[in-house]
Design an enzyme around this catalytic site. Structure first.
Site, short mmCIF file in Angstrom:
data_model
loop_
_atom_site.label_atom_id
_atom_site.label_comp_id
_atom_site.label_asym_id
_atom_site.label_seq_id
_atom_site.Cartn_x
_atom_site.Cartn_y
_atom_site.Cartn_z
N ASP A 49 0.84 -1.21 0.00
CA ASP A 49 0.00 0.00 0.00
C ASP A 49 0.87 1.26 0.00
O ASP A 49 0.35 2.38 -0.07
CB ASP A 49 -1.01 0.00 1.15
CG ASP A 49 -0.35 -0.02 2.51
OD1 ASP A 49 0.88 -0.14 2.58
OD2 ASP A 49 -1.08 0.09 3.52
N SER A 50 2.19 1.09 0.00
CA SER A 50 3.09 2.23 -0.24
C SER A 50 2.79 2.86 -1.60
O SER A 50 3.23 3.98 -1.88
CB SER A 50 4.55 1.80 -0.15
OG SER A 50 4.79 0.66 -0.95
N ASP A 88 -1.06 -6.15 -0.28
CA ASP A 88 -1.39 -5.56 1.02
C ASP A 88 -2.89 -5.38 1.20
O ASP A 88 -3.59 -4.96 0.27
CB ASP A 88 -0.76 -4.16 1.11
CG ASP A 88 0.43 -4.11 2.04
OD1 ASP A 88 0.58 -5.02 2.89
OD2 ASP A 88 1.23 -3.16 1.92
N LYS A 118 -1.06 -9.36 2.93
CA LYS A 118 -0.28 -8.89 4.08
C LYS A 118 -1.14 -7.92 4.87
O LYS A 118 -1.89 -7.13 4.29
CB LYS A 118 1.01 -8.20 3.63
CG LYS A 118 1.80 -7.60 4.81
CD LYS A 118 3.21 -7.19 4.44
CE LYS A 118 3.33 -5.84 3.79
NZ LYS A 118 2.84 -4.69 4.60
N GLU A 120 -0.93 -5.38 8.67
CA GLU A 120 -0.05 -4.81 9.69
C GLU A 120 -0.60 -5.13 11.08
O GLU A 120 -1.81 -5.06 11.30
CB GLU A 120 0.05 -3.30 9.50
CG GLU A 120 0.75 -2.92 8.21
CD GLU A 120 0.93 -1.41 8.04
OE1 GLU A 120 0.66 -0.65 9.00
OE2 GLU A 120 1.34 -1.00 6.94
N GLU A 187 9.82 -3.93 10.11
CA GLU A 187 10.21 -2.64 9.53
C GLU A 187 10.83 -1.71 10.58
O GLU A 187 10.27 -1.51 11.68
CB GLU A 187 8.98 -1.95 8.89
CG GLU A 187 9.34 -0.59 8.29
CD GLU A 187 8.33 -0.03 7.31
OE1 GLU A 187 7.35 -0.72 6.99
OE2 GLU A 187 8.55 1.11 6.84
O1 KIV Z 1 3.54 -1.10 1.63
C1 KIV Z 1 4.72 -1.44 1.55
O2 KIV Z 1 5.42 -1.17 0.58
C2 KIV Z 1 5.29 -2.19 2.66
C3 KIV Z 1 6.78 -2.32 2.69
C4 KIV Z 1 7.32 -1.12 3.38
C5 KIV Z 1 7.24 -3.57 3.30
O3 KIV Z 1 4.59 -2.63 3.52
#
Ligand code: KIV
Length: 283
Positions: A49-50, A88, A118, A120, A187
């Site tokens: 989600d970056s 994500d 994924k 968090e 992280e």
């Molecule tokens: O969203 C993302 O790119 C991430 C990385 C920082 C691992 O979670």
């Protein structure tokens, strides 16, 4: 782990990296051309989600929606053959309930073809991880600095720097591992915390700013390629300067258009069958 062009790795292959001599090489990626370029080189791609920051220009990952993640997940899966792809779960798509997490995760897997999701969190999301895993959703967890909690954390800051907070990161990783996560991103923690987390859990740790002892490493691809000049975290190594190269190319193009050097004859089409002359005008 070296990936095979014939088949994507499975969660079993990723888990096996815990005892492998070589760390996993992972990158984030969000778009088709970039995915094609990195497919044969990395073991795992995270459609992170970056992308809210790298692709859409937001200051944080919070505005990212499930629709965005599905669209970019589809582009990456469509453009790769040999990499394990994780997508994500964005902020707000899994925290409300286990059922909400299942609905969002099943949509991602069904509509993108990715291998895993994924999310968090640590101790507080362990029950959700267990719920998803028990229903056939492979889950990668993410502890340490959690960008979706940036408002609560007060900024992108390293975590686990004191004995108490280091222990909290370790407890988080242990909780998600016990709940069935097949790997965990760690992280922005000190080297020693990254090492202790890695020793504490039976699943691979994928570090980003977590030192050299993790079972794998991941970088945000825009950081690694020099495409995100706004902010370069300390843990990033730039492997190219594509942002500068793009700017140079655009400057050269604009200058050649203005001077008439572009397009040259080799960039033009030739007519076939002679030139059609317009009929003479009536006087
Ligand atoms: O969203 C993302 O790119 C991430 C990385 C920082 C691992 O979670």
């Amino acid at each position: 782990m070296s990936n095979s062009p014939a088949r994507r790795p499975t969660t079993t292959d990723i888990r096996a990296a815990k005892d492998a001599p070589e760390p996993l090489a992972c990158l984030t990626c969000y778009t088709a051309q970039m995915a094609r370029a990195i497919d044969e080189h990395v073991d795992l791609i995270l459609v992170g989600d970056s992308l809210g920051m790298t692709i859409y220009g937001y200051d944080t990952t919070l505005p990212v929606t499930l629709d965005m993640m599905v669209a970019h997940g589809q582009a990456v899966v469509r453009s790769t053959q040999s990499t394990f792809v994780v997508v994500d779960l964005p902020f707000g798509s899994y925290e409300a309930s286990e059922e909400q997490a299942f609905r969002s995760s099943s949509r991602i897997l069904a509509e993108t073809g990715a291998q895993a999701v994924k999310l968090e969190g640590g101790v507080e999301v362990a029950q959700t991880v267990r719920f998803l895993v028990d229903r056939g959703i492979p889950v990668m967890a993410h502890v340490g600095l959690m960008p979706q909690r940036i408002q609560a954390l007060g900024g992108f800051r390293a975590q686990g720097r004191t004995p108490e907070t280091a222990l909290a990161v370790i407890r988080d990783a242990e909780a998600v591992a016990a709940a069935g996560a097949f790997a965990v991103v760690v992280e922005a923690v000190p080297v020693d915390t990254g090492k202790r987390v890695t020793e504490a859990v039976p699943i691979p740790t994928i570090g980003i700013g977590a030192g050299p002892h993790c079972d794998g490493q991941i970088l945000v691809i825009h950081d690694a390629l020099g495409l995100f000049p706004a902010f370069t975290p300390r843990f990033v190594k730039r492997y190219a300067e594509l942002g500068a190269a793009m700017s140079d190319a655009a400057a050269q193009y604009a200058s050649e258009v203005r001077s008439g050097a572009f397009p040259a004859p080799e960039h033009t089409f030739k007519a076939v069958g002679g030139t059609a002359n317009p009929a003479p005008r009536e006087p």
